[in-house]
Design a protein around this motif. Structure first.
Motif, PDB file in Angstrom:
ATOM      1  N   LEU A  55       0.826  -1.209   0.000  1.00 46.49           N
ATOM      2  CA  LEU A  55       0.000   0.000   0.000  1.00 46.49           C
ATOM      3  C   LEU A  55       0.863   1.262   0.000  1.00 46.49           C
ATOM      4  CD1 LEU A  55      -2.777  -1.036   2.554  1.00 46.49           C
ATOM      5  CD2 LEU A  55      -3.035  -0.783   0.085  1.00 46.49           C
ATOM      6  N   ALA A  56       1.862   1.293   0.890  1.00 50.76           N
ATOM      7  CA  ALA A  56       2.682   2.506   1.026  1.00 50.76           C
ATOM      8  C   ALA A  56       3.407   2.850  -0.271  1.00 50.76           C
ATOM      9  CB  ALA A  56       3.676   2.332   2.171  1.00 50.76           C
ATOM     10  N   THR A  57       3.959   1.849  -0.964  1.00 52.42           N
ATOM     11  CA  THR A  57       4.693   2.148  -2.198  1.00 52.42           C
ATOM     12  C   THR A  57       3.771   2.503  -3.350  1.00 52.42           C
ATOM     13  OG1 THR A  57       4.775  -0.205  -2.823  1.00 52.42           O
ATOM     14  CG2 THR A  57       6.617   0.659  -1.520  1.00 52.42           C
ATOM     15  N   ARG A  58       2.461   2.339  -3.158  1.00 48.85           N
ATOM     16  CA  ARG A  58       1.497   2.734  -4.180  1.00 48.85           C
ATOM     17  C   ARG A  58       0.845   4.078  -3.870  1.00 48.85           C
ATOM     18  NH1 ARG A  58       2.354  -2.367  -4.673  1.00 48.85           N
ATOM     19  NH2 ARG A  58       1.966  -3.456  -6.646  1.00 48.85           N
ATOM     20  N   GLY A  59       1.249   4.708  -2.785  1.00 44.89           N
ATOM     21  CA  GLY A  59       0.758   6.053  -2.504  1.00 44.89           C
ATOM     22  C   GLY A  59      -0.188   6.173  -1.334  1.00 44.89           C
ATOM     23  N   PHE A  60      -0.384   5.104  -0.562  1.00 42.10           N
ATOM     24  CA  PHE A  60      -1.236   5.166   0.619  1.00 42.10           C
ATOM     25  C   PHE A  60      -0.389   5.443   1.868  1.00 42.10           C
ATOM     26  CE2 PHE A  60      -3.583   2.441  -2.295  1.00 42.10           C
ATOM     27  CZ  PHE A  60      -4.911   2.818  -2.121  1.00 42.10           C
ATOM     28  N   ALA A  61      -0.998   6.024   2.857  1.00 40.77           N
ATOM     29  CA  ALA A  61      -0.459   6.039   4.217  1.00 40.77           C
ATOM     30  C   ALA A  61      -1.190   4.943   4.987  1.00 40.77           C
ATOM     31  CB  ALA A  61      -0.683   7.392   4.877  1.00 40.77           C
ATOM     32  N   VAL A  62      -0.465   4.249   5.858  1.00 39.47           N
ATOM     33  CA  VAL A  62      -1.062   3.167   6.648  1.00 39.47           C
ATOM     34  C   VAL A  62      -0.765   3.443   8.118  1.00 39.47           C
ATOM     35  CG1 VAL A  62      -1.259   0.693   7.008  1.00 39.47           C
ATOM     36  CG2 VAL A  62      -0.610   1.572   4.750  1.00 39.47           C
ATOM     37  N   LEU A  63      -1.810   3.478   8.924  1.00 43.02           N
ATOM     38  CA  LEU A  63      -1.664   3.773  10.350  1.00 43.02           C
ATOM     39  C   LEU A  63      -2.068   2.565  11.184  1.00 43.02           C
ATOM     40  CD1 LEU A  63      -1.222   5.723  12.754  1.00 43.02           C
ATOM     41  CD2 LEU A  63      -3.609   6.456  12.462  1.00 43.02           C
ATOM     42  N   PHE A  64      -1.187   2.172  12.093  1.00 43.81           N
ATOM     43  CA  PHE A  64      -1.468   1.090  13.043  1.00 43.81           C
ATOM     44  C   PHE A  64      -1.465   1.732  14.436  1.00 43.81           C
ATOM     45  CE2 PHE A  64       0.095  -3.410  14.500  1.00 43.81           C
ATOM     46  CZ  PHE A  64      -1.073  -3.576  15.214  1.00 43.81           C
ATOM     47  N   PRO A  65      -2.644   2.058  14.982  1.00 36.56           N
ATOM     48  CA  PRO A  65      -2.705   2.814  16.232  1.00 36.56           C
ATOM     49  C   PRO A  65      -2.674   1.937  17.483  1.00 36.56           C
ATOM     50  CG  PRO A  65      -4.904   2.576  15.343  1.00 36.56           C
ATOM     51  CD  PRO A  65      -3.976   1.892  14.369  1.00 36.56           C
ATOM     52  N   ASP A  66      -2.187   2.514  18.582  1.00 36.36           N
ATOM     53  CA  ASP A  66      -2.364   1.905  19.900  1.00 36.36           C
ATOM     54  C   ASP A  66      -3.854   1.896  20.222  1.00 36.36           C
ATOM     55  OD1 ASP A  66       0.380   1.964  20.021  1.00 36.36           O
ATOM     56  OD2 ASP A  66       0.517   3.443  21.624  1.00 36.36           O
ATOM     57  N   VAL A  67      -4.348   0.750  20.736  1.00 35.20           N
ATOM     58  CA  VAL A  67      -5.757   0.673  21.132  1.00 35.20           C
ATOM     59  C   VAL A  67      -5.844  -0.048  22.477  1.00 35.20           C
ATOM     60  CG1 VAL A  67      -8.094  -0.030  20.512  1.00 35.20           C
ATOM     61  CG2 VAL A  67      -6.473   0.594  18.710  1.00 35.20           C
ATOM     62  N   PRO A  68      -5.607   0.655  23.579  1.00 36.30           N
ATOM     63  CA  PRO A  68      -5.795   0.022  24.892  1.00 36.30           C
ATOM     64  C   PRO A  68      -7.272  -0.212  25.143  1.00 36.30           C
ATOM     65  CG  PRO A  68      -5.327   2.367  25.150  1.00 36.30           C
ATOM     66  CD  PRO A  68      -5.163   2.055  23.684  1.00 36.30           C
ATOM     67  N   VAL A  69      -7.584  -1.337  25.782  1.00 33.31           N
ATOM     68  CA  VAL A  69      -8.985  -1.716  25.976  1.00 33.31           C
ATOM     69  C   VAL A  69      -9.233  -2.060  27.441  1.00 33.31           C
ATOM     70  CG1 VAL A  69     -10.790  -3.350  25.338  1.00 33.31           C
ATOM     71  CG2 VAL A  69      -9.144  -2.592  23.617  1.00 33.31           C
ATOM     72  N   ARG A  70     -10.314  -1.519  27.983  1.00 32.20           N
ATOM     73  CA  ARG A  70     -10.722  -1.825  29.350  1.00 32.20           C
ATOM     74  C   ARG A  70     -11.746  -2.959  29.354  1.00 32.20           C
ATOM     75  NH1 ARG A  70     -12.876   4.036  30.543  1.00 32.20           N
ATOM     76  NH2 ARG A  70     -13.410   3.705  28.339  1.00 32.20           N
ATOM     77  N   THR A  71     -11.897  -3.585  30.491  1.00 31.80           N
ATOM     78  CA  THR A  71     -12.848  -4.687  30.625  1.00 31.80           C
ATOM     79  C   THR A  71     -14.261  -4.235  30.275  1.00 31.80           C
ATOM     80  OG1 THR A  71     -11.517  -5.709  32.356  1.00 31.80           O
ATOM     81  CG2 THR A  71     -13.825  -6.372  32.229  1.00 31.80           C
ATOM     82  N   GLY A  72     -14.875  -4.943  29.312  1.00 37.56           N
ATOM     83  CA  GLY A  72     -16.253  -4.660  28.946  1.00 37.56           C
ATOM     84  C   GLY A  72     -16.459  -3.410  28.121  1.00 37.56           C
ATOM     85  N   ARG A  73     -15.368  -2.746  27.716  1.00 34.90           N
ATOM     86  CA  ARG A  73     -15.503  -1.467  26.996  1.00 34.90           C
ATOM     87  C   ARG A  73     -14.872  -1.547  25.613  1.00 34.90           C
ATOM     88  NH1 ARG A  73     -16.496   2.826  30.391  1.00 34.90           N
ATOM     89  NH2 ARG A  73     -16.990   3.889  28.430  1.00 34.90           N
ATOM     90  N   LEU A  74     -14.897  -2.699  24.995  1.00 35.73           N
ATOM     91  CA  LEU A  74     -14.191  -2.909  23.740  1.00 35.73           C
ATOM     92  C   LEU A  74     -14.565  -1.876  22.676  1.00 35.73           C
ATOM     93  CD1 LEU A  74     -12.415  -4.543  21.801  1.00 35.73           C
ATOM     94  CD2 LEU A  74     -14.344  -6.096  21.452  1.00 35.73           C
ATOM     95  N   THR A  75     -15.832  -1.773  22.345  1.00 32.79           N
ATOM     96  CA  THR A  75     -16.241  -0.873  21.268  1.00 32.79           C
ATOM     97  C   THR A  75     -16.012   0.579  21.634  1.00 32.79           C
ATOM     98  OG1 THR A  75     -17.906  -2.492  20.562  1.00 32.79           O
ATOM     99  CG2 THR A  75     -18.129  -0.242  19.726  1.00 32.79           C
ATOM    100  N   ASP A  76     -16.365   0.969  22.855  1.00 36.93           N
ATOM    101  CA  ASP A  76     -16.153   2.352  23.279  1.00 36.93           C
ATOM    102  C   ASP A  76     -14.678   2.734  23.187  1.00 36.93           C
ATOM    103  OD1 ASP A  76     -18.827   2.683  23.800  1.00 36.93           O
ATOM    104  OD2 ASP A  76     -18.653   2.373  25.964  1.00 36.93           O
ATOM    105  N   ASP A  77     -13.797   1.815  23.585  1.00 37.31           N
ATOM    106  CA  ASP A  77     -12.372   2.140  23.581  1.00 37.31           C
ATOM    107  C   ASP A  77     -11.796   2.132  22.173  1.00 37.31           C
ATOM    108  OD1 ASP A  77     -12.394   2.508  26.284  1.00 37.31           O
ATOM    109  OD2 ASP A  77     -11.586   0.546  26.779  1.00 37.31           O
ATOM    110  N   LEU A  78     -12.352   1.306  21.293  1.00 34.38           N
ATOM    111  CA  LEU A  78     -11.958   1.380  19.894  1.00 34.38           C
ATOM    112  C   LEU A  78     -12.262   2.757  19.321  1.00 34.38           C
ATOM    113  CD1 LEU A  78     -13.155  -2.107  18.610  1.00 34.38           C
ATOM    114  CD2 LEU A  78     -10.897  -1.155  18.156  1.00 34.38           C
ATOM    115  N   VAL A  79     -13.474   3.218  19.537  1.00 38.31           N
ATOM    116  CA  VAL A  79     -13.871   4.536  19.037  1.00 38.31           C
ATOM    117  C   VAL A  79     -13.008   5.630  19.657  1.00 38.31           C
ATOM    118  CG1 VAL A  79     -15.745   6.213  18.957  1.00 38.31           C
ATOM    119  CG2 VAL A  79     -16.233   3.784  18.563  1.00 38.31           C
TER     120      VAL A  79
END
Length: 789
Positions: A583-607
């Protein structure tokens, strides 16, 4: 035939060619080059010969091993625990002048280990049609198979263990009363599908379905499947590791089976070679992902077996070690429920004794490594919270032995993967550790003075180092060998002098990369919606200047620190399906973010983590706010679906290996996921009856009507029972959403067959260009149309 195989398997391949200076091409990394890349198997041992002149290692080739009736082993007995790349057991001279491949061009060979005297190498190979035990002799440069021995390792680290006499070795074998076909039949079979048609090797084996909303008719292929038979998931998991444990005399060929038909995991001779210790997977803690093991000792003189400890909490069953004097075995309480404490067992009179102290949990986040012993067997060393700790075996007293400002210590060096005694050349006064700098992610080698805790930087580089079975030091030469990975290097063997810090490259397995400029990674920083400072690895096109925003692809995996991938080739490793340099060599930027997750809060913490990360990439000039895409694999695919129910900001989404049902209640009750969701990776913190709101709130299915982003699904037909991915497609189709589902025949959790990877990458790039409104140049690079706002 045997003579021909011996010559074939011990033959010299070639002198390692010198790198030619050349200017990298500006064209995008071609798909066929990405598909030809080779790497080092991270779980197979890397070990130096005792004289320090050779390195034994396992290279993953670009070829794949066909999957058959078993999901765990090929028809020849090659294990799929590390994927289905065909492996090559390899010997490389440290000076780079010679490379020997211990296997033929069409066979799989792996896990080569030098004998203590350095005269022989034991390894596995399926040359001749079945996984066998082979011995390569240094004097003759030939390999021979031990007749009648069919090996049954599963993980790469289940290699041969040599006795101190360099004659006997310890190995897992196929049970004596079973054929390979019968043993494979005991394992969970791949999902039943209609017989696949005969295909040309270059023809993709894909069944394509598109929803009506995608304005395309569904392609041919039936979705009718017979329901799989009822099964016991726990029994199936344990059955997958069933084998015999045997002592093989390499001189006479005599085989002594000391354990029969048990789930043996790790095994090792005592330092004097008179007894054997091994772990057996016995069960799992109820409703968890925590395996439980029994630790046993077998006395070779009396042929008696003794249980030393039961219900041990270990991650892989490998977190234990013999003391140098053979009196004790130490282990780390590890795994999902483990508390990270050390315990020791006196093999003469037991029982296990936990070393109670105030040290932080050992091995937390640093890998599944055993306790490391001092040479005098009086202390145990372990890494806890980025520092090196020493624990007195007699009293249990612990002290911080060394810490490095702004760095996290990772691993204490040992002489080999077969030894858990600290490497030292001065009687234990000086030790060596690897460490990772917290800010930049680069790795370094440091010496540690035991008495004072003083540390000295020996060598540092902008790269990441593998440390699980891929790091060892030689007491004669003082060289440490390791696998180094970076954005420009898939993974190569290097040695560094522990005294001078002088590095030397040993292997060179991916010459084709020298011809292409690859993406460049940097750290992106932001604050989550909760105010927490976060970071991520941002991969950009080669030579990119921040003059215009790029189409952005966000790679998401909850619970992971994406910033740790700053020096990981292509962010997710060299597997061609996930090589983000494409992807990067074709002109895209690719982001791999930190995503800490709390118990029972998976979706909220993703957002809370991902959307502010996207904002930061836009505000800092890297990303085009009108061209955003989302991708994920496995748990990451579930994360993608969760995000799509909460935001319409993404213009396209791609998921692979969707093995989790979008309805957590259904997934929880599927028979194998209760522990996963209660306390495992899903981490809802309780049952569906105790925490129904959490399960409801984190089930994307109920919010599928909110999804507006077109979705592309790539799935292997042998990756589970396909119920989850079928549910995803059927639900989105019923809701009249744009979704395309590409089911690849003969593929498991990672799409890996060459034609299928090509098919999926071509469709993925086309899909992104279509929905991000991009033009594709003749060479494959993407641009924003001239008339685009």
């Amino acid at each position: 035939m045997e003579r021909l195989l011996a010559l074939w398997m011990g033959g010299l391949l070639a002198l390692a060619p010198c790198a030619l200076a050349q200017t990298p091409a500006s064209d995008p990394l071609p798909l066929d080059v990405a598909l030809s890349l080779r790497g080092h198997n991270g779980r197979s041992p890397v070990n130096l010969s005792p004289d320090g002149e050779w390195v034994a290692h396992t290279v993953e080739s670009a070829d794949t091993v066909p999957r058959g009736a078993s999901s765990a082993y090929s028809a020849t007995g090659f294990p799929f625990a590390e994927g289905n790349a065909r492996m090559e057991a390899t010997l490389s001279r440290v000076d780079g002048d010679e490379v020997i491949r211990l296997g033929g061009p069409d066979s799989s060979s792996w896990a080569p280990v030098f004998s203590p005297d350095g005269e022989r190498v034991g390894f596995y190979s399926d040359a001749g049609g079945e996984a066998g035990l082979w011995i390569w002799t240094r004097e003759t440069r030939e390999a021979r198979r031990i007749e009648g021995v069919v090996v049954r390792p599963f993980f790469g680290f289940e290699g041969v263990r040599w006795a101190p006499d360099s004659r006997r070795l310890l190995v897992k074998l196929l049970p004596e009363d079973l054929t390979l076909e019968e043993a494979n039949a005991l394992l969970p079979a791949p999902q039943a599908e209609p017989p696949a048609p005969e295909l040309d090797p270059n023809e993709a084996s894909v069944v394509v379905r598109r929803s009506t909303a995608f304005e395309s008719e569904r392609s041919s292929g039936s979705d009718d499947r017979d329901a799989p038979p009822a099964s016991d998931p726990l029994a199936e998991r344990i059955a997958g590791f069933t084998a015999d444990l045997a002592v093989v005399d390499t001189t006479t060929g005599r085989v002594e089976r000391i354990v029969e038909r048990e789930a043996v995991r790790m095994y090792a001779f005592s330092p004097n070679g008179t007894s054997i210790a091994y772990t057996v997977l016995s069960s799992y803690a109820p409703n968890t992902q925590q395996p439980l093991y029994e630790l046993r000792r077998h006395d070779l003189s009396t042929e008696s077996d003794h249980s030393l400890a039961e219900d041990l909490r270990l991650s892989y069953g490998i977190e234990w070690s013999w003391s140098p004097d053979g009196r004790f075995i130490a282990y780390t309480d590890s795994g999902q429920l483990g508390d990270g404490s050390f315990a020791v067992v006196d093999v003469r009179d037991g029982p296990a004794r936990t070393l109670e102290n105030e040290a932080p949990p050992f091995a937390a986040g640093e890998g599944e490594v055993p306790p490391i012993w001092s040479g005098d067997a009086q202390r145990l060393y372990g890494v806890a919270e980025g520092a090196l700790w020493a624990v007195d075996v007699a009293s249990g007293a612990a002290r911080e032995a060394a810490a490095i400002d702004d760095w996290r210590i990772r691993v204490l060096l040992t002489p080999s993967w077969n030894s858990a005694t600290a490497f030292s050349r001065d009687g234990g006064e000086t030790l060596w550790v690897t460490a990772r700098e917290e800010e930049s992610g680069r790795f370094g080698l440091f010496s540690v003075r035991v008495a004072s805790g003083e540390t000295r930087a020996v060598y540092e580089e902008e790269a990441s180092w593998s440390h699980l079975f891929s790091l060892a030091a030689n007491e004669i030469t003082g060289d440490a060998v390791y696998v180094s990975r970076s954005q420009q290097q898939v993974g190569e063997l290097w040695v560094v002098d522990t005294a001078t810090g002088e590095p030397r490259q040993v292997s060179r397995i991916n010459h084709a990369l020298d011809r292409y400029a690859l993406g460049e990674a940097r750290i992106l920083e932001w604050r989550s919606a909760n105010g927490e400072p976060l970071r991520g690895a941002l991969l950009l096109p080669p030579g990119y200047e921040r003059d215009t925003g790029l189409p952005l692809v966000v790679w998401v995996y909850a619970g992971a620190n994406g910033s740790d991938a700053i020096h990981r080739f292509g962010l997710w490793g060299a597997m061609p399906t996930f090589n983000m340099h494409l992807l990067a060599t074709r002109g895209f930027a690719v982001l791999f973010p930190d995503v800490p997750v709390r118990t029972g809060r998976l979706t909220d913490d993703l957002v809370a983590s991902v959307l502010p990360a996207v904002n930061a990439a836009i505000e800092q000039g890297y990303a085009d706010r009108e061209r955003l895409a989302l991708m994920g694999q496995s748990f990451g695919s579930f994360n993608v679906l969760a995000l799509l129910t909460r935001t319409d900001r993404f213009d396209a989404a791609v998921i692979t290996a969707a093995v989790l049902h979008p309805d957590l209640f259904a997934d929880y009750l599927s028979g194998s996921s209760t522990g996963y969701w209660e306390q495992g990776q899903g981490n809802m913190g309780g049952t569906i009856w105790e925490q129904p709101e959490r399960y409801r709130d984190n089930s994307p299915l109920f919010d599928f009507p909110e999804i507006t982003t077109p979705l592309l699904i790539g799935q292997g037909d042998q990756d589970g029972d396909l119920v989850p991915v079928d549910a995803i497609f059927n639900a989105l189709e019923r809701l009249d959403k744009k979704v395309e589902y590409r089911l690849y025949r003969g593929e498991s959790h990672v799409i890996s067959r060459r034609a299928n990877v090509l098919d999926f990458w071509n469709r993925r790039l086309e899909f992104l260009a279509e929905h991000l409104d991009l033009e594709v140049e003749e060479n494959g690079r993407v641009t924003v149309p001239q008339d685009s706002p």
